[in-house]
Every structure is written in structure tokens, then in C-alpha cells.
Design an enzyme around this catalytic site. Structure first.
Site, PDB file in Angstrom:
ATOM      1  N   GLU A  42       0.834  -1.209   0.000  1.00  0.00           N
ATOM      2  CA  GLU A  42       0.000   0.000   0.000  1.00  0.00           C
ATOM      3  C   GLU A  42       0.867   1.257   0.000  1.00  0.00           C
ATOM      4  O   GLU A  42       2.088   1.206   0.198  1.00  0.00           O
ATOM      5  CB  GLU A  42      -0.936  -0.037   1.212  1.00  0.00           C
ATOM      6  N   GLU A  53      -1.425 -10.110  -6.073  1.00  0.00           N
ATOM      7  CA  GLU A  53      -1.383 -10.933  -7.291  1.00  0.00           C
ATOM      8  C   GLU A  53      -0.484 -10.293  -8.345  1.00  0.00           C
ATOM      9  O   GLU A  53       0.290 -10.970  -9.025  1.00  0.00           O
ATOM     10  CB  GLU A  53      -2.792 -11.090  -7.878  1.00  0.00           C
ATOM     11  N   CYS A  84      -9.119  -8.931  -7.654  1.00  0.00           N
ATOM     12  CA  CYS A  84      -9.870  -7.784  -8.184  1.00  0.00           C
ATOM     13  C   CYS A  84      -9.836  -7.819  -9.714  1.00  0.00           C
ATOM     14  O   CYS A  84      -9.063  -8.573 -10.332  1.00  0.00           O
ATOM     15  CB  CYS A  84      -9.286  -6.476  -7.641  1.00  0.00           C
ATOM     16  N   CYS A  87      -6.425  -7.238 -11.426  1.00  0.00           N
ATOM     17  CA  CYS A  87      -5.532  -8.402 -11.347  1.00  0.00           C
ATOM     18  C   CYS A  87      -5.976  -9.495 -12.310  1.00  0.00           C
ATOM     19  O   CYS A  87      -5.148 -10.164 -12.926  1.00  0.00           O
ATOM     20  CB  CYS A  87      -5.473  -8.934  -9.921  1.00  0.00           C
TER      21      CYS A  87
HETATM   22  N1  THU Z   1      -5.898  -6.351  -2.608  1.00  0.00           N
HETATM   23  C1  THU Z   1      -5.071  -7.307  -3.135  1.00  0.00           C
HETATM   24  O1  THU Z   1      -3.904  -7.426  -2.739  1.00  0.00           O
HETATM   25  N2  THU Z   1      -5.576  -8.116  -4.102  1.00  0.00           N
HETATM   26  C2  THU Z   1      -6.828  -8.033  -4.631  1.00  0.00           C
HETATM   27  O2  THU Z   1      -7.145  -8.708  -5.592  1.00  0.00           O
HETATM   28  C3  THU Z   1      -7.796  -7.125  -4.007  1.00  0.00           C
HETATM   29  C4  THU Z   1      -7.256  -6.151  -3.037  1.00  0.00           C
HETATM   30  C5  THU Z   1      -5.368  -5.468  -1.572  1.00  0.00           C
HETATM   31  C6  THU Z   1      -5.219  -4.046  -1.991  1.00  0.00           C
HETATM   32  C7  THU Z   1      -5.279  -3.314  -0.665  1.00  0.00           C
HETATM   33  O3  THU Z   1      -3.988  -3.294  -0.097  1.00  0.00           O
HETATM   34  C8  THU Z   1      -6.156  -4.199   0.210  1.00  0.00           C
HETATM   35  O4  THU Z   1      -6.243  -5.454  -0.465  1.00  0.00           O
HETATM   36  C9  THU Z   1      -7.557  -3.658   0.417  1.00  0.00           C
HETATM   37  O5  THU Z   1      -8.141  -3.319  -0.778  1.00  0.00           O
END
Ligand code: THU
Length: 126
Positions: A42, A53, A84, A87
Site C-alpha cells: 500500500e 497478485e 480484483c 488483477c
Molecule cells: N488487494 C489485493 O492485494 N488483491 C486483490 O485482488 C484485491 C485487493 C489489496 C489491496 C489493498 O492493499 C487491500 O487489499 C484492500 O483493498
């Protein structure tokens, strides 16, 4: 626990997620058998956050791997965490039909990328 899921759980330990407090770990296995890890990273400028991913895919591609068999995603969320949309699109660049294993401490579910992204935008479109 499945080996790839174990790796995804290990990867989650490195998650840098002070804003959402939602740690995600990913492990992608190349056709060579080599496994690449990723965690979400983040940023205080929230939109710059990179998902676990995509970190795993970038780790793999920067090591010369482009053909993948399976990806495991591990979170501690009660409901399994699917990748998401961004990804899914990035995964579809390198694998037509990847096996995707969603996992949490309570269990796992196996899916195909083609189920999660049935109509990807792809390089044959243009
Ligand atoms: N996040 C992922 O690492 N992968 C996903 O496919 C969805 C979201 C993370 C991004 C962020 O750091 C946290 O999850 C909350 O959205």
C-alpha cells in the site's frame, strides 16, 4: 495445506497494508515449477497501492517466467478473497486459463481464470 497455499500464506506475512489492515498473499507457479510470491504493497497515496497478485506476476515476469499453471491467494478474511478486476486482466495477459486457489484459514476453493474473467480484453483484439 496445499503447497502453493502455504507459500501464499507465507507471502502474506510481508504484506505492507497499514491503511486497509487487509493483508493479502499470493503465490504463482510457473510451468517450470518455480513459485513466485507477492504481497499487497500500500501507499499513503492510496491509488498507488499494488495488489499481491500483480506483485507476484511482476516478480515472475522479471525472472523470465511467462507461462503459469496456478495462483493461490491467501487472506485471513472470513469469506475467501477473489482477485480484483485489474488483477484478473493482468493474469489473463500471461495465462489463458490459470487455476486460481482462494484460501483462508478455514478452507479453500479452486476456480479457473476463465470463470472469473470470461471475456478478457486480449492482444488478439487489435
Ligand atoms: N488487494 C489485493 O492485494 N488483491 C486483490 O485482488 C484485491 C485487493 C489489496 C489491496 C489493498 O492493499 C487491500 O487489499 C484492500 O483493498
Amino acid at each position: 495445506m496445499n503447497e502453493l497455499v502455504k507459500k501464499a500464506r507465507e507471502a502474506r506475512a510481508c504484506s505492507y497494508s497499514p491503511y486497509s489492515r487487509f493483508g493479502v498473499g499470493a503465490a504463482i507457479r510457473a510451468k517450470s515449477g518455480k513459485v513466485y510470491l507477492g504481497c499487497n504493497v500500500e501507499n499513503c497515496s492510496y491509488g498507488l497501492t499494488v495488489c499481491a497478485e500483480r506483485v507476484a506476476v511482476c516478480n515472475a515476469v522479471s525472472d523470465g517466467a511467462r507461462d503459469f499453471e496456478a495462483l493461490a491467494i491467501f487472506t485471513e478474511a472470513e469469506d475467501l478473497t477473489p482477485p480484483c478486476g485489474a488483477c484478473r486482466q493482468v493474469l489473463s495477459e500471461f495465462s489463458k486459463d490459470l487455476t486460481i486457489i482462494l484460501a483462508n484459514p478455514g478452507g479453500k476453493k479452486e476456480l479457473r481464470l476463465s470463470e472469473l474473467l470470461p471475456l478478457p480484453f486480449n492482444k488478439h483484439t487489435f
